[in-house]
Each structure stands twice: as C-alpha cells, then as structure tokens.
Design an enzyme around this catalytic site. Structure first.
Site, short mmCIF file in Angstrom:
data_model
loop_
_atom_site.label_atom_id
_atom_site.label_comp_id
_atom_site.label_asym_id
_atom_site.label_seq_id
_atom_site.Cartn_x
_atom_site.Cartn_y
_atom_site.Cartn_z
N HIS A 107 0.91 -1.21 -0.10
CA HIS A 107 -0.22 0.03 0.10
C HIS A 107 0.89 1.34 0.00
O HIS A 107 1.75 1.46 0.60
CB HIS A 107 -0.91 -0.12 1.17
N HIS A 349 -8.89 -7.21 -2.25
CA HIS A 349 -8.89 -7.77 -1.00
C HIS A 349 -10.05 -8.73 -0.59
O HIS A 349 -11.20 -8.39 -0.92
CB HIS A 349 -8.82 -6.62 0.01
N GLU A 352 -9.60 -11.74 4.31
CA GLU A 352 -8.87 -11.00 5.25
C GLU A 352 -9.47 -11.18 6.50
O GLU A 352 -9.76 -10.05 7.31
CB GLU A 352 -8.19 -9.81 4.91
N HIS A 377 -4.66 -11.36 0.03
CA HIS A 377 -4.53 -12.04 1.56
C HIS A 377 -5.23 -13.50 1.24
O HIS A 377 -4.46 -14.41 1.46
CB HIS A 377 -5.26 -11.22 2.52
#
Length: 502
Positions: A107, A349, A352, A377
């Site tokens: 990030h 994403h 997670e 993830h």
C-alpha cells in the site's frame, strides 16, 4: 523444467493402482512413490533443480533444520519479538540476496520506511506538527503557522521545537512510534484485533500530511523503489487511492498529478537502475464509502487506465474487511465496467478475516464472481473448497502477506497459516508485504522468510522459492511481452545468485 501434465497423470494412475493392490505390510517402493507424489504437488514440487541449485538446496535444508530445532522458532513468535532472531538467521541472509521478482501487494502509505520519513522529511523546512487529543500526531507543510482545526488546536514548527531540545533522539523515536505498529510488547499493546486496527489506521492518518506534500511525493516514490531494489525486488504493483497533494501555499493538485508524479519517479528510477523492471498502480477506494462514491471511483479508474495504460493496472477496495462493506454490497458499482463494455481488471482484497460464515467471509467467492485477477490475502480461502477450486481453475493467484496476518492478529503461529495448505497443494501463490513500514520492515525478505521457514516448513525447498519468485512476474498485471522480459531479467539475476553461492 516442470513435469508434463501427461507424466503427472501417469504417475497418479500408477499411484492409485499401487494403493489398491497393497495388502499387509506396505511395499517400501509404494511408500517412496507416495511421498514423491505428495512432494510433487507442493509449490515448487515439479521444479527440476540444476546440480548447482541442488547444492544450495541441501545447504538451505540444513540451515532450516537448525533453526526449526532452536529454542525460539521465529515464525512461532510474534514478528516484533522475532525480528532480531530473523535478522541473525543464515537463511534470512541468503533470502536477502535472492532475487525475489515483484512485490504485488503493497500500500502507498506504507511503502517507505518510517525512519526515512522522520529523519529526512520531517527535517525539511516549513514542517509543522500537532499533537492531537487522542495521543496521535499530525504533520503539515506550510509557509505560515496553520490555522487550528477540530483535531489540531496548536501547530508547532518542528525546526523550532527541535532547537529547544538539543538531543532529538528520543523525540524522533517517539515520532517513529506514532508512524508504526512496532512495539516490544505487542501482546499487551494489542490485546484484540479492534485495538491493533485502530492503531493501524491512526498511523496512516499521521503519515498523510508528510506523504501528500507535493515536493515530498516524488522523493517518496523514488525512495520506495530504492528500498525494494536494495532487497533484490525488481518490480512493484502499488495499491493507492492517489490522494490529492498540496503545495506550501495551500495549492491542491488532483489525482492525475499524483499519477504523473508516480510515472515520472518510476521512469527516473528505471533509467538510474536498468535492472529494475518498473512499477504500476492499482487504484483503490475505501470500503467505508457509499455505493455512489465507489461507482464514481470505478468510473475514474476506467478513465485513468484509458489515459495511462502502462501505469494503471486496475482497481481494488481497501480497508478492514470485518468492519467494512462487502463486495456484494458494491455489486452495482463493480458491475459498471461490464455494463459500459470496457475492461477494468480487479485485484480484490478478500478473505482477510477469521470470522467464518459471515457476510464478510463470502468476499472470497464474490471476488471470483467479479473475475478478480488476484486475491489479496485470501486468508479464509482454505474454508471455501468451492472457491479454492474455482480460483485454481481460473488461475487466480493468492497474495500471501504472512507478517501482516500475524501482526493484525489473524494468527499467532505462522506454522498454522492457511497458506500452508495452499502451498502443499501447489495453489498459485505470491508473497508480499502489505504494509512494510508499519511492521518495521522493507522489501520482501522478511515475508519470504516467514513463508519459507514457517508456512512451508521443512518440505519447502529451493524449488518453492524459485516458483514463488517466478509467480510474482507470471501473475503480475504486465502484458505478455513485458512478462517475458521480466522473467528473462529475473533468470539472469537468479543465475548470478546461484553462481555467487558456489
């Protein structure tokens, strides 16, 4: 070389036959074949090593055995406590030298070490600081003292403040503490996921005033690429919301300015370091936004990719999954590219979380339904056999970030990480570092160590490392011709790495 599909099928048929006819005392040959078949399925299990690579593999195996029998096994300990142990590890020393390919999950706000932010950026002229009511800090560059605002009633010029102190070591260390999660006693400091995520988000907010200052941004991008390059990483895909940047006089630049700055910094870095492949951006929006706001963000990403096809890789939603809105909640916004007849790759994403069976837990399947290119993830993937099968069939790689998962309290002992199952099955995986500066790391070596020694265990070998590195180019967003270029560049680096070992 990799075993052909035909060879694998023949071996599998023979395996079934041997198992069926086995009666009484098992034949040692059958046992050996079973063990070879199981190893061949793991990540790197079908990579055929050269004689030189076999020598390094044997050496690595011995080193790993020693570390696994030590009194303190680093992957079983919280990373903040394990970091000194890892730094003294001969395996880690080798991994730092190893060419690791690309970092596909980092990030923007945590790309660069906090030491550089504090010891370089906060020492620049006109940098103001404010201490907030909730024991956090804010930074702002300004040609005059900034006006008070709701979270900052009094701004002080850092240059003046430091001049009164003399020795600023303790003060600078306290600033570093505000910009990272690192602490000597993480179990006491972060007793729950909610508390660690609160500090996590505060650290992002604290760094924002430094990173979004326009004169800093290009240096920041360049420095981030430099830290990756020093760790033998040759490519980056950066997730970024492309925040607006500001000048000393308060002038605001739009997101396109930030995108062009990233492009210029990357071009300059590649010109200065011809062995670096390049960098691209995955545009992000936060899960806390409304459907209409995410729809606007998707439209914006489509236009940016159209205008900057070499720089913009695609789109993702970021923020804590457990407290954020689900992918299905945003289905209208995420269907927009298909409705418009355009292509916008997604890099969601998903998974997670350790809250199995919740709506958030279904993000894994929804990410695949929206044709995600990779899964960020994917921690929960092992609990979703259909999604796991679908992701493998669609050749969707999982971006595994071991240290992030441990620090954010999804898991305590990395030997029990769900990716261990994925690795044993040869599921497409890449290793990345998520938010390295917040965890007190740079590059990928620490995460490679945790994946190789902890998640992979004693079975993971040099072939595992080789395949993981190759995967980072293979599953990147690069067009086919640049993937070929990247793989050739990586192979040259790998050959030098093996040669230097010998």
């Amino acid at each position: 070389m990799v075993m052909s599909l035909y060879q694998a099928m023949v071996a599998y048929v023979l395996l079934l036959w041997f198992v069926e006819v086995c009666m009484g005392m098992p034949d040692p040959r059958q046992r050996d074949m079973l063990m070879r078949q199981e190893v061949s399925r793991q990540t790197g299990g079908r990579v055929i090593l050269t004689a030189a690579e076999q020598r390094l593999d044997a050496y690595l195996h011995r080193l790993k055995q020693q570390e696994m029998s030590a009194a303190q096994f680093p992957p079983a300990v919280h990373f903040f406590k394990a970091k000194p142990l890892i730094q003294s590890s001969p395996v880690f020393s080798l991994l730092r030298k190893m060419p690791k390919g690309g970092a596909l999950h980092i990030h923007h706000s945590s790309l660069v070490s906090v030491e550089w932010l504090v010891k370089n950026v906060t020492y620049r002229p006109h940098c103001y600081i404010c201490f907030t009511w909730d024991n956090s800090v804010r930074f702002l560059f300004s040609s005059r003292q900034p006006f008070p605002r709701w979270d900052c009633f009094y701004w002080q010029l850092l240059e003046t403040l430091r001049a009164k102190m003399g020795d600023c070591t303790d003060f600078d260390n306290s600033l570093i503490q505000n910009l990272t999660l690192f602490t000597e006693d993480p179990d006491t400091a972060y007793p729950s996921q909610d508390i660690v995520w609160e500090k996590f988000e505060k650290a992002f907010i604290s760094a924002a005033g430094l990173i979004t200052h326009a004169p800093v941004l290009k240096d920041y991008f360049y420095r981030g690429l430099e830290e990756l390059h020093q760790d033998n990483v040759m490519y980056l895909e950066l997730r970024s919301g492309l925040s607006r940047t500001y000048e000393l006089d308060g002038t605001i630049h739009d997101k396109i300015w930030s995108l062009k700055t990233f492009q210029e910094a990357t071009k300059q870095f590649v010109a200065d370091h011809p062995d670096f492949l390049g960098a691209r951006i995955i545009i992000t929006a936060h899960r806390a936004l409304s459907v209409s706001e995410v729809k606007a963000a998707v439209k914006e990403a489509i236009q940016m990719q159209r205008d900057f096809p070499d720089v913009v890789a695609g789109f993702d939603l970021v923020g804590r999954e457990d407290s954020g809105r689900t992918l299905w909640y945003f289905r209208e916004a995420l269907s927009l590219p298909a409705d418009l007849g355009v292509t916008l790759p997604y890099f969601f994403h998903a998974g997670e979380t350790d809250e199995e069976g919740t709506d958030v837990d279904q993000n894994i399947l929804d990410a695949l339904l929206f044709n995600t290119t990779r899964i960020g993830h994917g921690y929960a993937l092992a609990h979703h056999p259909l999604a796991k099968e679908l992701s493998r069939k669609k050749n969707v790689a999982v971006e595994v970030c071991p240290i992030s998962n441990q620090v954010l309290k999804l898991i305590l002992d990395l030997r029990n990480h769900p990716a261990a199952v994925l690795m044993s099955e040869g599921h497409p995986l890449v290793i990345s570092s998520d938010d390295p500066s917040l965890f007190g790391t740079t590059g990928l070596s620490y995460d490679f160590y945790q994946a190789f020694v902890g998640i992979g265990g004693l079975k993971a070998n040099l072939g595992t490392l080789k395949e993981l590195a190759i995967n980072s180019i293979r599953y990147s967003s690069l067009p086919p011709h640049l993937k070929e270029t990247g793989l050739a560049m990586w192979q040259n680096k790998w050959d030098v790495f093996i040669s230097d070992f010998l």
